[in-house]
Design a protein around this motif. Structure first.
Motif, mmCIF file in Angstrom:
data_model
loop_
_atom_site.group_PDB
_atom_site.id
_atom_site.type_symbol
_atom_site.label_atom_id
_atom_site.label_comp_id
_atom_site.label_asym_id
_atom_site.label_seq_id
_atom_site.Cartn_x
_atom_site.Cartn_y
_atom_site.Cartn_z
ATOM 1 N N LYS A 130 45.364 36.365 36.875
ATOM 2 C CA LYS A 130 46.486 36.363 37.333
ATOM 3 C C LYS A 130 47.572 37.406 36.968
ATOM 4 O O LYS A 130 48.363 38.148 37.570
ATOM 5 C CB LYS A 130 47.274 35.048 37.012
ATOM 6 C CG LYS A 130 46.796 33.725 37.654
ATOM 7 C CD LYS A 130 47.716 33.611 38.734
ATOM 8 C CE LYS A 130 47.411 32.162 39.669
ATOM 9 N NZ LYS A 130 46.974 32.523 41.043
ATOM 10 N N THR A 148 42.507 43.469 41.637
ATOM 11 C CA THR A 148 42.894 42.608 42.714
ATOM 12 C C THR A 148 41.467 42.323 43.435
ATOM 13 O O THR A 148 41.203 41.379 44.058
ATOM 14 C CB THR A 148 43.806 42.614 43.664
ATOM 15 O OG1 THR A 148 44.078 44.099 43.767
ATOM 16 C CG2 THR A 148 45.339 42.367 42.642
ATOM 17 N N GLU A 181 46.592 40.742 38.539
ATOM 18 C CA GLU A 181 46.879 40.547 40.000
ATOM 19 C C GLU A 181 48.645 41.024 39.955
ATOM 20 O O GLU A 181 48.821 41.973 40.985
ATOM 21 C CB GLU A 181 46.766 39.385 40.542
ATOM 22 C CG GLU A 181 46.779 39.161 42.057
ATOM 23 C CD GLU A 181 46.521 37.720 42.656
ATOM 24 O OE1 GLU A 181 46.932 36.732 41.809
ATOM 25 O OE2 GLU A 181 46.089 37.660 43.725
ATOM 26 N N ILE A 191 41.613 33.229 42.218
ATOM 27 C CA ILE A 191 41.123 34.834 42.371
ATOM 28 C C ILE A 191 39.556 34.752 42.194
ATOM 29 O O ILE A 191 39.150 35.701 43.296
ATOM 30 C CB ILE A 191 41.668 35.629 41.218
ATOM 31 C CG1 ILE A 191 43.249 35.413 41.181
ATOM 32 C CG2 ILE A 191 41.529 36.822 41.406
ATOM 33 C CD1 ILE A 191 44.030 35.899 39.780
ATOM 34 N N VAL A 196 37.101 42.424 39.740
ATOM 35 C CA VAL A 196 37.181 41.283 39.018
ATOM 36 C C VAL A 196 35.762 40.921 38.763
ATOM 37 O O VAL A 196 35.645 40.375 37.493
ATOM 38 C CB VAL A 196 37.754 39.939 40.091
ATOM 39 C CG1 VAL A 196 37.626 38.651 39.375
ATOM 40 C CG2 VAL A 196 39.343 40.304 40.177
#
Lengths: 244, 119
Positions: A115, A124, A118, A195, A129
């Motif tokens: 988070k 992102t 991001e 995510i 990731v």
């Protein structure tokens, strides 16, 4: 005992796995103990030379004294009383604990970390990731092996376990590190607002492929390297004892 | 084989005795290693004695567990390490004393019952 015998006792205690600090303390207290015996005998009317000889006789030879001391420590701890059993069982327990801890740490910190990335505009994209997840997972495999081995060896040293049992513990931990195959799958988010999604599994087995894998060999070597680091002074003393 | 098993059982049975005796002595006053060994020998009517040097592991483990604490004290031109009981050691002593009394009473009862059965 003569200075040479005290030194020899120190080498024997160190060769069997006692830390340098503890060897110093034990030798200091034993030296006091021998002096107290001598003073008591002198107070009873014995001459200094005779009292000295009697005190030495009562203290016993260096090997017997070392045996008494190690037996004394072993009787006071569960690990000392059941060294073979616990040197094998504790590495298995530590692997289970480390696995549970890894999942908990992952759940607690990995979501907030992603988070934060991001929010910062970093990581992102799913490939980034996933690369981050896999990188941290690889690092975690080595760190968790090191943590498990470090705790076990530290406990063994603190509780004055004989070096042979600490080596067995490191050996079993190394073997488990080699045979374990933790597995992480990372895929695009399945739940809205997340995510990333993933699954984590741990297995134990043996495959010819393991022998070609640097990952398995690294996890095998970490506990043994830590053992060498923890017991370097003791290993040197053991070599000195053998060399006479 | 039977002899070995009996020796092992006896060792386990007596395993807590040194701790109990050391804590009891230290609850009366602070003492150094040799003084403790002598006191145990004397106070148990010379029926219990420890191999030379074996008292120190017991003292070190008790100290690491927080049941006793040590301090250096000058004596006749040299420093000795004196041990004293801590509040945690006092609690441990109470617990061990209770356990020992139970075992002692149980064994005593069993021995007396054996005598009664024989007569």
């Amino acid at each position: 005992m003569t200075g040479r015998e005290w030194k020899r006792l120190g080498v024997i205690l160190a060769a069997r796995g006692m830390s340098a600090g503890r060897v110093g303390r034990v030798l200091g207290e034993l030296d006091d103990h021998a002096r107290d015996i001598r003073e008591e005998l002198e107070a009873r009317g014995l001459g200094p030379a005779e009292a000295g000889v009697m005190a030495l006789r009562r203290m016993g030879d260096t090997e017997t004294l070392a045996d008494n001391i190690f037996r004394g420590y072993a009787r006071r701890t569960l690990w000392g009383r059941h060294p073979v059993f616990l040197s094998i069982v504790l590495p298995f327990l530590s692997v289970a604990l480390v696995t549970v801890a890894a999942v908990m740490v992952g759940n607690l910190f990995f979501g907030p970390l992603l988070k934060a990335l991001e929010v910062l505009g970093l990581g992102t994209g799913f490939p980034v990731v996933r690369a981050l997840c896999m990188g941290l997972f690889t690092l975690g495999r080595y760190v968790s092996t090191a943590i498990a081995a470090w705790f076990l060896l530290r406990a063994a040293k603190k509780r004055v376990l004989e070096m042979k049992w600490a080596f067995l513990t490191a050996g079993v931990t190394a073997l488990l590190g080699f045979l374990l195959f933790p597995y992480l799958r990372v895929f695009p988010p399945e739940v809205a607002g997340k995510i990333v999604s993933g699954s984590f599994a741990v297995g134990l087995g043996l495959s010819a492929a393991f022998f070609q894998s640097a990952d398995h060999w690294t996890r095998f070597l970490i506990p043994l390297v830590l053992f060498a680091a923890f017991y370097s002074g003791n290993l040197k003393a053991s070599w000195r004892k053998r060399a006479g | 084989m039977k002899k070995e098993a009996a020796k092992k059982a006896s060792q386990n049975f007596l395993n807590g005795v040194p701790i109990l005796l050391v804590l009891k002595l230290l609850s009366e006053k602070e003492m150094y290693g040799y003084e403790i060994v002598r006191a145990i020998h004397e106070k148990t009517g010379r029926s219990l004695s420890f191999p030379e040097g074996s008292i120190y592991p017991t003292l070190h483990v008790l100290e690491e567990d927080g049941h006793v604490k040590s301090r250096e004290k000058a004596h006749n031109g040299r420093t000795r390490l004196y041990y004293a009981i801590t509040p945690s050691g006092t609690k441990k002593l109470e617990q061990l004393t209770g356990e020992w009394r139970k075992v002692f009473q149980g064994v005593h009862l069993a021995l007396d019952a054996g005598k009664a059965g024989l007569s």
